[in-house]
Write an enzyme that holds these catalytic residues in place. Structure first.
Site, short mmCIF file in Angstrom:
data_model
loop_
_atom_site.label_atom_id
_atom_site.label_comp_id
_atom_site.label_asym_id
_atom_site.label_seq_id
_atom_site.Cartn_x
_atom_site.Cartn_y
_atom_site.Cartn_z
N SER A 4 86.90 43.45 119.26
CA SER A 4 87.75 44.03 118.22
C SER A 4 87.17 45.38 117.85
O SER A 4 85.96 45.60 117.96
CB SER A 4 87.81 43.11 116.99
N ASP A 41 92.90 59.87 119.89
CA ASP A 41 91.76 59.03 120.19
C ASP A 41 91.23 59.43 121.56
O ASP A 41 91.86 60.18 122.28
CB ASP A 41 92.03 57.53 120.03
N1 LIG Z 1 85.66 45.30 125.88
C1 LIG Z 1 84.67 45.71 125.12
N2 LIG Z 1 83.66 44.90 124.79
C2 LIG Z 1 82.68 45.30 124.02
N3 LIG Z 1 82.57 46.52 123.49
C3 LIG Z 1 83.52 47.39 123.77
C4 LIG Z 1 84.64 47.05 124.59
N4 LIG Z 1 85.44 48.12 124.68
C5 LIG Z 1 84.88 49.07 123.96
N5 LIG Z 1 83.72 48.65 123.41
C6 LIG Z 1 82.82 49.40 122.54
O1 LIG Z 1 83.41 49.54 121.28
C7 LIG Z 1 83.53 50.89 120.94
C8 LIG Z 1 84.74 51.11 120.12
O2 LIG Z 1 85.89 50.86 120.86
P1 LIG Z 1 87.25 51.49 120.39
O3 LIG Z 1 88.33 51.02 121.27
O4 LIG Z 1 87.37 51.31 118.92
O5 LIG Z 1 86.96 53.02 120.59
P2 LIG Z 1 86.85 53.80 121.95
O6 LIG Z 1 87.59 53.05 122.99
O7 LIG Z 1 85.46 54.18 122.24
O8 LIG Z 1 87.51 55.12 121.60
P3 LIG Z 1 89.00 55.34 121.22
O9 LIG Z 1 89.04 55.13 119.75
O10 LIG Z 1 89.17 56.71 121.64
O11 LIG Z 1 89.81 54.35 122.00
C9 LIG Z 1 83.53 51.61 122.25
O12 LIG Z 1 83.10 52.91 122.16
C10 LIG Z 1 82.57 50.79 123.06
O13 LIG Z 1 81.26 51.15 122.77
#
Ligand SMILES: Nc1ncnc2c1ncn2[C@@H]1O[C@H](COP(=O)(O)OP(=O)(O)OP(=O)(O)O)[C@@H](O)[C@H]1O
Ligand SMILES: [K+]
Ligand SMILES: [Mg+2]
Length: 688
Positions: free
Chosen positions: A380, A308
């Protein structure tokens, strides 16, 4: 970047316990699990009997036979001891580790909080899943669990060996705690998630102790091959007997036993389990706990690595660095909305937004009231947004570009014209844009900085040369993903992916016959961790992730999957190399000793007797000694693994055949000749 330190695999304590272990393992009930060495043991018993009763088989004529049989029996005995010793040494380091782990398993008393608010004391082993316990500074956490209230530092050195205390709190990445670790400040309320005796520490002890060490599929396959070879050589020697009788050559029974032992694959048979244990141990030394030998072995076969982005390829603490309002919206308004949306957001992103907002000046007088009266919408990975529903009906959200955009459009709003360019601006820098909206109306973008860890490009390059494909899966938008992918050098990426997309990627790869490895830490990673052939969970992650995975990294460093895969490859290579060496050896021994043995009766054989050994007796004794000492000589390679350089499988095979195949053929000729030069005169003096 951490590297495996090349500690010596042996010390005085391990030496002592290994010698003892070598004798203990002589028990035939234990030996039978290793059929090749069991044949040696049976041969040994047989030759001992022949030493005591030389006429047992109606075989003997000369008086010297007794002495000869005794020598053969002695060397056979040493051979078995050497093999057992190799296995004991491999187990040695794990045993030392278990002892220190067991010390941390002191009996603890827990303070259980009941639903009515009262407290009762219970022994740690009486705790049930779901019990809520209060642990205060100086106390040991009684079992694995999730923090539900409080914030405290925890000393996890008992398990991770890392002395710096870790902050634990509710929510986010640092909410799970491990039984046996100590709270060093403040207090925590913990919901117990493991049954007594099934904690992580218990599992670790059982694993290292070898209680659950089963033969891996690869070991089973190799064992079958070794047993087949053993049977073939048994038949070869048995058929040799009538032939020599026909030729009127007298071959003593002890010599036939010696010949069998020389020809069956005792070298690899003696080292096989040591190689497996040492491979697991190398992983453990690396602070990764493998739930089975199979897991380590699967690492060696990995074709595809799913990584990831956040926390693995980029640093985990992605932080807010700018607020970018769309045209017509005041910066202050955006900052306030971003602040509101993060008030109850436990993630590092949320906290960094609060910090930046406070730094840039935001009106926070009503903070407590808002927190108390609003409905919290936690982040989430499915919704990819977080925020608040306030008492006055105001809905505040921030989240991924596509998620927020869809929600706003569905509510009838038009997408602001300059939004895309703001998102583009952040994404093209490799940052994560979080879009903020108030009552479905988009206000602007938060720039979360994502920094690629250094040195990854070289490592992905290395993986590529090993034939491993890397895929980055991220919830972020395609442009950010592409930028980070390019900067870090991963082979491909999947953007805007939800947890189930990860499983889909894994299944797709697996359906093409690929072996897949992945890392993860969240509860929503658990299904994918279970689906992957190698799932490496972070120790800091949730217990669900740790249960689903077949490996846990105590240092919670997701990039470690790369090293673990390398260790697995090295394990398979070591096994392959030593098998090649062993079998090549046995074949060479055949040609080295048969002519020497038969030349007395069949003078034509002397043409084949290129070794010019002292006598047939010396030939067989020298070969038998060589066969025994090669086992301890190879222990260092079995323990440390053969040197591994990434290259294609076919090139690797060629190199291995050259080094270990050719080496395996040549070694016995040199070794046996040298031993013959030394032992020949001694045997002469003994009248043999
Ligand atoms: N605390 C938060 N509040 C709102 N949106 C968020 C938050 N953290 C992340 N996001 C959004 O949600 C998306 C998805 O998060 P997720 O953790 O699934 O993936 P990521 O962190 O981008 O990547 P990875 O899968 O590599 O961790 C992020 O790319 C960001 O745009
Ligand atoms: K052998
Ligand atoms: Mg994430």
């Amino acid at each position: 970047m951490e590297t495996v330190t090349k500690k010596s695999f042996i010390n005085r304590d391990i030496m002592k316990s290994s010698i003892l272990g070598a004798f203990k393992k002589l028990n035939p009930l234990y030996m039978i699990k290793n059929p090749v060495m069991f044949v040696v043991e049976v041969g040994f018993v047989f030759v001992v009997l022949l030493t005591i009763f030389p006429n047992m088989m109606g075989d003997v004529t000369e008086e010297s036979a007794r002495l000869y049989n005794a020598i053969v029996a002695f060397i056979l005995f040493i051979t078995i001891l050497f093999a057992n010793f190799a296995e004991s040494i491999a187990e040695g380091r794990g045993k030392a580790q278990v002892q220190s782990l067991k010390k941390t398993k002191t009996v603890t008393e827990a303070c259980v909080l009941l639903a009515d608010g009262t407290q009762v004391k219970k022994q740690a082993d009486e705790l049930k899943k779901g019990d809520i316990v209060l642990v205060q500074a100086g106390e040991v956490i009684p079992n694995d669990g999730e923090v539900i209230d409080g914030i405290a530092t925890v000393d996890e050195s008992a398990i991770t060996g890392e002395s710096a205390p870790v902050v634990k709190e509710r929510g986010g990445d640092f909410s799970s705690v491990t039984g046996g670790t100590t709270v060093t400040s403040d207090w925590l309320e913990i919901e117990i998630t493991s049954l007594p005796g099934e904690s992580f520490l218990d599992k670790m002890i059982a694993l290292i102790e070898g209680a659950s060490r089963k033969k891996t599929p690869n070991e089973i396959a190799l064992n079958t091959l070794l047993v087949s070879l053993t049977i073939i050589f048994l038949l070869v020697v048995v058929t040799l007997y009538p032939m020599t009788t026909y030729l009127q050559v007298h071959i003593p029974i002890a010599t036939l036993v010696a010949l069998i032992v020389c020809l069956i694959p005792t070298t690899i048979g003696g080292l096989l389990s040591a190689i497996g244990i040492a491979g697991m141990d190398r992983v453990t030394q690396f602070n990764v706990i493998a739930m089975s030998g199979k897991a380590v072995e699967s690492c060696g076969d990995v074709d595809t690595l799913i990584l990831d982005k956040t926390g693995t390829i980029t640093y985990g603490n992605r932080f807010a660095s700018e607020f970018l309002p769309i045209q017509g919206v005041g910066k202050k308004e955006l900052i306030r909305a971003a602040w509101l949306s993060s008030l109850t957001d436990d993630t590092p992103e949320g906290k960094s937004i609060l910090a930046l907002a406070s730094q840039l000046d935001v009106d926070s007088t009503d903070e407590k009231k808002i927190i108390d009266t609003s409905e919290h919408i936690a982040f989430s990975a499915y919704t990819r947004m977080s925020g608040l529903d306030m008492k006055d009906g105001t809905k505040i959200r921030k989240g991924a570009y596509d998620s927020i955009k869809n929600k706003s459009v569905n509510a009838g709003y038009e997408v602001p014209k300059d939004l895309e360019s703001l998102v583009h601006q952040v994404s093209s820098l490799g940052g994560t844009p979080l879009v903020v909206m108030k009552n479905e109306k988009i206000l602007g973008v938060i720039y979360l900085k994502d920094i690629v860890k250094p040195g990854l490009k070289e490592r992905f390059e290395k993986l590529r040369s090993m034939g491993i494909k890397t895929i980055m899966c991220t919830g972020d938008n395609p442009l950010t993903a592409a930028t980070i992918a390019k900067e870090s050098g991963v082979d491909s990426f999947i953007a805007e992916s939800k947890p189930e997309d990860k499983i889909k990627v894994i299944k797709d790869e697996q359906s093409q016959g690929k072996i897949v490895a992945m890392t993860g830490d969240g509860t929503n990673d658990a299904p994918a961790l279970a689906q992957a052939n190698v799932g490496l969970a972070m120790n800091s992650g949730t217990n669900a992730a740790k249960e689903a995975a077949n490996m846990v990294d105590l240092d919670s460093n997701p990039t470690k999957i790369i090293e673990v895969v390398e260790i697995g490859k090295q394990l398979l290579m070591t096994r392959g190399a030593l098998t090649t060496f062993s079998i090549a050896n046995d074949v060479a021994k055949y040609f080295a000793i048969i002519p020497a043995m038969l030349m007395v009766a069949v003078p034509e054989m002397s043409a084949l007797n290129i070794m010019q050994l002292n006598s047939p007796t010396s030939a067989i004794i020298s070969a038998l000694i060589f066969n025994a000492v090669i086992i301890p000589l190879l222990i260092p390679i079995a323990m440390r693994g053969v040197k591994y350089e990434p290259m294609s499988a076919s090139k690797l095979l060629r190199r291995n055949l050259l080094v270990y195949g050719l080496g395996g053929i040549i070694a016995p000729f040199i070794g046996i000749k040298l031993i013959d030069l030394m032992s020949g005169p001694i045997l002469n003096l003994m009248g043999l």
